[in-house]
Design an enzyme around this catalytic site. Structure first.
Site, PDB file in Angstrom:
ATOM      1  N   CYS A 111       0.836  -1.199   0.000  1.00  0.00           N
ATOM      2  CA  CYS A 111       0.000   0.000   0.000  1.00  0.00           C
ATOM      3  C   CYS A 111       0.877   1.258   0.000  1.00  0.00           C
ATOM      4  O   CYS A 111       1.641   1.483  -0.928  1.00  0.00           O
ATOM      5  CB  CYS A 111      -0.957  -0.060   1.188  1.00  0.00           C
ATOM      6  SG  CYS A 111      -2.286   1.154   1.164  1.00  0.00           S
ATOM      7  N   HIS A 112       0.813   2.082   1.047  1.00  0.00           N
ATOM      8  CA  HIS A 112       1.651   3.270   1.172  1.00  0.00           C
ATOM      9  C   HIS A 112       3.023   2.935   1.773  1.00  0.00           C
ATOM     10  O   HIS A 112       3.875   3.814   1.874  1.00  0.00           O
ATOM     11  CB  HIS A 112       0.979   4.318   2.066  1.00  0.00           C
ATOM     12  CG  HIS A 112      -0.186   5.023   1.431  1.00  0.00           C
ATOM     13  ND1 HIS A 112      -1.444   4.469   1.410  1.00  0.00           N
ATOM     14  CD2 HIS A 112      -0.275   6.220   0.813  1.00  0.00           C
ATOM     15  CE1 HIS A 112      -2.276   5.314   0.799  1.00  0.00           C
ATOM     16  NE2 HIS A 112      -1.590   6.377   0.423  1.00  0.00           N
ATOM     17  N   GLY A 113       3.239   1.681   2.198  1.00  0.00           N
ATOM     18  CA  GLY A 113       4.504   1.279   2.819  1.00  0.00           C
ATOM     19  C   GLY A 113       5.748   1.633   2.012  1.00  0.00           C
ATOM     20  O   GLY A 113       6.765   2.025   2.592  1.00  0.00           O
ATOM     21  N   TRP A 115       6.528   4.203   0.583  1.00  0.00           N
ATOM     22  CA  TRP A 115       6.978   5.574   0.869  1.00  0.00           C
ATOM     23  C   TRP A 115       8.222   5.552   1.756  1.00  0.00           C
ATOM     24  O   TRP A 115       9.132   6.350   1.591  1.00  0.00           O
ATOM     25  CB  TRP A 115       5.886   6.332   1.604  1.00  0.00           C
ATOM     26  CG  TRP A 115       5.138   7.334   0.795  1.00  0.00           C
ATOM     27  CD1 TRP A 115       5.420   7.798  -0.463  1.00  0.00           C
ATOM     28  CD2 TRP A 115       3.963   8.022   1.216  1.00  0.00           C
ATOM     29  NE1 TRP A 115       4.487   8.715  -0.845  1.00  0.00           N
ATOM     30  CE2 TRP A 115       3.577   8.878   0.161  1.00  0.00           C
ATOM     31  CE3 TRP A 115       3.193   7.998   2.366  1.00  0.00           C
ATOM     32  CZ2 TRP A 115       2.464   9.711   0.243  1.00  0.00           C
ATOM     33  CZ3 TRP A 115       2.081   8.822   2.439  1.00  0.00           C
ATOM     34  CH2 TRP A 115       1.719   9.666   1.392  1.00  0.00           C
TER      35      TRP A 115
END
Length: 188
Positions: A111-113, A115
């Site tokens: 997911c946003h991991g 980043w």
């Protein structure tokens, strides 16, 4: 099955993690025999979310300031909007994450991991996926972003969203079980 017996895995998280993206990989890893620690810059329980609603809290096992990549065989970074955004601004979290890549150890991010991986400086020339709305950040950092349920690149396992968790967990278990990336320092 217990082909991860003897393996120790860190899940790096802070308040605001996406509940399923922490709990499902944790369950899958433990079912296969791995010892799993939640590592965080926060102390005490951290707050999970189910999208924008508060979910379960999870106990922190270890402060990231005291953790070393050498203590673990692999790293998992769950998503959620708030969790990776907080982690990518924490120098200890970045140091900890970078250590897994320097040692050539398996890393999973969903997911946003990813980043966090951008700020750790470890995505250049790697193929990966994520939640679509951060693809430009990943490409700007030198990654080759693709829209697939799971992507594996030299021990880095990435997925897009909670709907990809079955594939993400399966490939994560496989990469950690293989252990063939250990000792292969990532080229920076």
């Amino acid at each position: 099955m217990s082909h991860l017996t003897g393996k120790r895995v860190a899940i790096l998280a802070s308040d605001g993690f996406e509940e399923s993206e922490l709990l499902e990989p944790m369950r899958a890893l433990r079912e296969h025999g791995a010892e799993v620690d939640v590592v965080s810059p926060e102390s005490g329980p951290i707050q999970g979310f189910r999208h924008f609603d508060k979910g379960q809290t999870v106990r922190v096992d270890r402060d990231v300031a005291e953790a070393q990549a050498s203590d673990y065989d692999a790293l998992v970074i769950p998503g959620g909007l708030f969790n990776p955004d907080a982690l990518r601004h924490d120098e200890d979290a970045i140091r900890f994450t970078r250590g897994f890549f320097e040692a050539g150890k398996p890393v999973g991010a969903i997911c946003h991991g990813p980043w966090v991986l951008v700020d750790a400086g470890v995505v250049e020339s790697r193929e990966l996926t994520s939640v679509p709305n951060i693809h430009r950040d990943l490409e700007n950092a030198g990654a080759r972003w693709v829209d697939r349920e799971v992507v594996v690149d030299q021990g880095l396992v990435t997925s897009r969203t909670p709907k990809d968790l079955p594939a993400f967990c399966a490939r994560l278990v496989e990469e950690i079980g293989e252990g063939r990336h250990a000792g292969q320092a990532a080229s920076a």
